[in-house]
Design an enzyme around this catalytic site. Structure first.
Site, mmCIF file in Angstrom:
data_model
loop_
_atom_site.group_PDB
_atom_site.id
_atom_site.type_symbol
_atom_site.label_atom_id
_atom_site.label_comp_id
_atom_site.label_asym_id
_atom_site.label_seq_id
_atom_site.Cartn_x
_atom_site.Cartn_y
_atom_site.Cartn_z
ATOM 1 N N THR A 117 -38.915 86.349 80.861
ATOM 2 C CA THR A 117 -39.146 85.527 79.682
ATOM 3 C C THR A 117 -40.107 84.390 79.966
ATOM 4 O O THR A 117 -40.162 83.875 81.099
ATOM 5 C CB THR A 117 -37.803 84.938 79.202
ATOM 6 O OG1 THR A 117 -38.066 83.954 78.179
ATOM 7 C CG2 THR A 117 -37.037 84.245 80.318
ATOM 8 N N TYR A 141 -30.828 79.714 80.229
ATOM 9 C CA TYR A 141 -31.340 81.076 79.982
ATOM 10 C C TYR A 141 -32.542 81.349 80.887
ATOM 11 O O TYR A 141 -32.582 82.363 81.600
ATOM 12 C CB TYR A 141 -31.720 81.223 78.506
ATOM 13 C CG TYR A 141 -32.506 82.470 78.212
ATOM 14 C CD1 TYR A 141 -31.947 83.729 78.410
ATOM 15 C CD2 TYR A 141 -33.822 82.396 77.749
ATOM 16 C CE1 TYR A 141 -32.680 84.883 78.152
ATOM 17 C CE2 TYR A 141 -34.554 83.544 77.495
ATOM 18 C CZ TYR A 141 -33.987 84.779 77.699
ATOM 19 O OH TYR A 141 -34.713 85.914 77.453
HETATM 20 C C1 UD1 Z 1 -36.924 81.072 73.358
HETATM 21 C C2 UD1 Z 1 -37.548 81.320 74.707
HETATM 22 C C3 UD1 Z 1 -38.060 82.720 74.770
HETATM 23 C C4 UD1 Z 1 -36.921 83.648 74.518
HETATM 24 C C5 UD1 Z 1 -36.307 83.350 73.180
HETATM 25 C C6 UD1 Z 1 -35.057 84.179 73.043
HETATM 26 C C7 UD1 Z 1 -38.422 79.219 75.554
HETATM 27 C C8 UD1 Z 1 -39.637 78.398 75.739
HETATM 28 N N1 UD1 Z 1 -38.627 80.396 74.915
HETATM 29 O O1 UD1 Z 1 -37.933 81.168 72.409
HETATM 30 O O2 UD1 Z 1 -38.585 82.994 76.044
HETATM 31 O O3 UD1 Z 1 -37.375 84.969 74.557
HETATM 32 O O4 UD1 Z 1 -35.924 81.978 73.097
HETATM 33 O O5 UD1 Z 1 -34.023 83.529 72.444
HETATM 34 O O6 UD1 Z 1 -37.351 78.865 75.947
HETATM 35 N N2 UD1 Z 1 -37.373 77.342 64.980
HETATM 36 C C9 UD1 Z 1 -37.141 76.690 63.781
HETATM 37 N N3 UD1 Z 1 -36.111 77.117 62.988
HETATM 38 C C10 UD1 Z 1 -35.321 78.181 63.342
HETATM 39 C C11 UD1 Z 1 -35.560 78.835 64.555
HETATM 40 C C12 UD1 Z 1 -36.592 78.388 65.354
HETATM 41 O O7 UD1 Z 1 -37.843 75.732 63.445
HETATM 42 O O8 UD1 Z 1 -34.395 78.523 62.577
HETATM 43 C C13 UD1 Z 1 -38.519 76.938 65.793
HETATM 44 C C14 UD1 Z 1 -38.193 76.518 67.200
HETATM 45 O O9 UD1 Z 1 -37.939 75.135 67.270
HETATM 46 C C15 UD1 Z 1 -39.484 76.920 67.930
HETATM 47 C C16 UD1 Z 1 -39.952 78.160 67.181
HETATM 48 O O10 UD1 Z 1 -39.340 78.086 65.908
HETATM 49 O O11 UD1 Z 1 -40.476 75.929 67.766
HETATM 50 C C17 UD1 Z 1 -39.531 79.470 67.830
HETATM 51 O O12 UD1 Z 1 -38.133 79.414 68.133
HETATM 52 P P1 UD1 Z 1 -37.306 80.730 68.529
HETATM 53 O O13 UD1 Z 1 -37.717 81.855 67.657
HETATM 54 O O14 UD1 Z 1 -35.877 80.362 68.575
HETATM 55 O O15 UD1 Z 1 -37.812 81.083 69.981
HETATM 56 P P2 UD1 Z 1 -38.050 80.119 71.246
HETATM 57 O O16 UD1 Z 1 -37.004 79.085 71.330
HETATM 58 O O17 UD1 Z 1 -39.484 79.694 71.253
#
Ligand code: UD1
Length: 334
Positions: A117, A141
């Site tokens: 990841t 994680y």
């Molecule tokens: C994280 C991990 C990634 C992993 C994934 C699996 C890191 C840097 N990345 O991705 O390697 O494969 O989790 O769980 O740790 N967001 C919102 N609202 C939501 C959901 C997300 O605003 O309801 C935003 C988050 O703050 C982020 C982006 O969307 O900025 C992506 O989030 P998400 O899809 O959860 O993935 P990551 O946290 O980037």
């Protein structure tokens, strides 16, 4: 015949890889405990229901089928949960990987492809990571996966095995033909959550943090379509079969979208405005993380087919609609 064991092959990413493997004629055996995967997602492969940490079970599968290569997907993947329950992550992701490697060593398995990841990188200087960027994971994680990478590298250094470690950035979208998808009931990933909202499964969609140092203040990520990611696994398998050396490769497109850009796409493709709630930053989140994926393209000759945000969202929505209403036709969106 070469045979491939896929752990976690009933889950979101594993099932897409299994589908690509079986459709090119590979013999595939899946081990999955069905904790977040589904029996129906395993297309064209044999499913053994069990735990990858169960060395006796894995040993018997490896021996019975004469497995030549292992692809290891089975893991917990929810970052916020890893913060609140880290031992669950070290147990399932790290300890079980150690047991799997021990069973592979015993059975003489010589090729291993590992689902890692982007979370192994943590905070980077400019929000871009190549494979030589220092690893400093920001959450359990990421640490649980980095420890597994280290064990795998150490084991391979003995000459027992060769590996490809694939470091996934933000995986999204589903099979363009709608046959399989992302079914986990409490997914936290942005595109999945936004599509659940678009089909009425969630009342609103939260933006976690609007004060990042990015052009619109929301987090920027490198979203890769699950089919392109699956193709990278098949290329990695071919590389190892051709005698290639061990590799670590980033899997992303090399550019990113902000949360607002993703939500605009979901509203545009879904045909409805979203009910958006702005909340503070989520613990363990970064402002920006983009892949440098030049090595994947150069070494494995990987060419993305679906580098298009609206297409990614369309395939994710197709699956959500299928899940809420069996009456929705499974027409192709390709
Ligand atoms: C994280 C991990 C990634 C992993 C994934 C699996 C890191 C840097 N990345 O991705 O390697 O494969 O989790 O769980 O740790 N967001 C919102 N609202 C939501 C959901 C997300 O605003 O309801 C935003 C988050 O703050 C982020 C982006 O969307 O900025 C992506 O989030 P998400 O899809 O959860 O993935 P990551 O946290 O980037």
């Amino acid at each position: 015949m070469n045979k491939v064991l896929v752990t976690g092959g009933a889950g979101y990413i594993g099932s897409h890889v299994v589908q690509q493997l079986t459709s090119r004629g590979e013999y595939v055996v899946v081990i999955d405990n069905l904790s977040s995967g589904y029996r129906e997602a395993v297309q064209g492969a044999e499913l053994v229901v069990g735990n990858v940490g169960d060395t006796a079970l894995v040993a018997s599968v490896l021996q019975h089928h004469g497995i030549d290569a292992v692809m290891h997907f089975a893991a917990h993947t929810v970052v916020p949960e890893s913060v609140s329950d880290p031992l669950k992550y070290y147990g399932n992701n790290t300890c079980n990987t150690r047991n799997l490697l021990a069973a592979c060593a015993e059975a003489g398995v010589s090729k291993f492809i590992f689902s890692s990841t982007a979370a192994v990188y943590g905070l980077t200087a400019h929000g871009v990571a190549d494979e030589d960027t220092p690893t400093q994971p920001a959450n359990p994680y990421g640490r649980s996966k980095l420890m597994s990478e280290m064990m795998l590298c150490d084991h391979c250094a003995t000459g027992a095995m060769r590996h490809v470690i694939l470091r996934y950035f933000n995986v999204a979208g589903c099979d363009p033909k709608g046959r399989i998808g992302h079914s986990a009931p409490s997914a936290t990933l942005l595109i999945k959550a936004a599509c659940e909202h678009a089909v009425g499964k969630r009342e609103s969609l939260a933006i976690y943090g609007t004060d990042y140092n990015t052009p619109d203040g929301t987090g920027i990520r490198d979203y890769i379509h699950v089919e392109d990611l699956a193709t990278a696994h098949l290329r990695a398998l071919d590389h190892l079969r051709e005698g290639g050396t061990s590799l670590k490769l980033n899997c992303g497109y090399g550019h990113g979208y902000s949360v607002r850009e993703v939500l605009d796409s979901v509203a545009r493709v879904g045909g409805h405005p979203l009910n958006i709630v702005e909340l503070p930053r989520r613990e363990g989140d970064l402002g920006m993380l983009i892949a440098c994926s030049d090595r994947l393209k150069q070494v494995l000759d990987w060419q993305p087919q679906y580098d298009d945000l609206d297409f990614i969202v369309r395939t994710a929505l197709l699956w959500e609609r299928k899940m809420v209403s069996k009456r929705v036709p499974l027409s192709s969106v390709a």
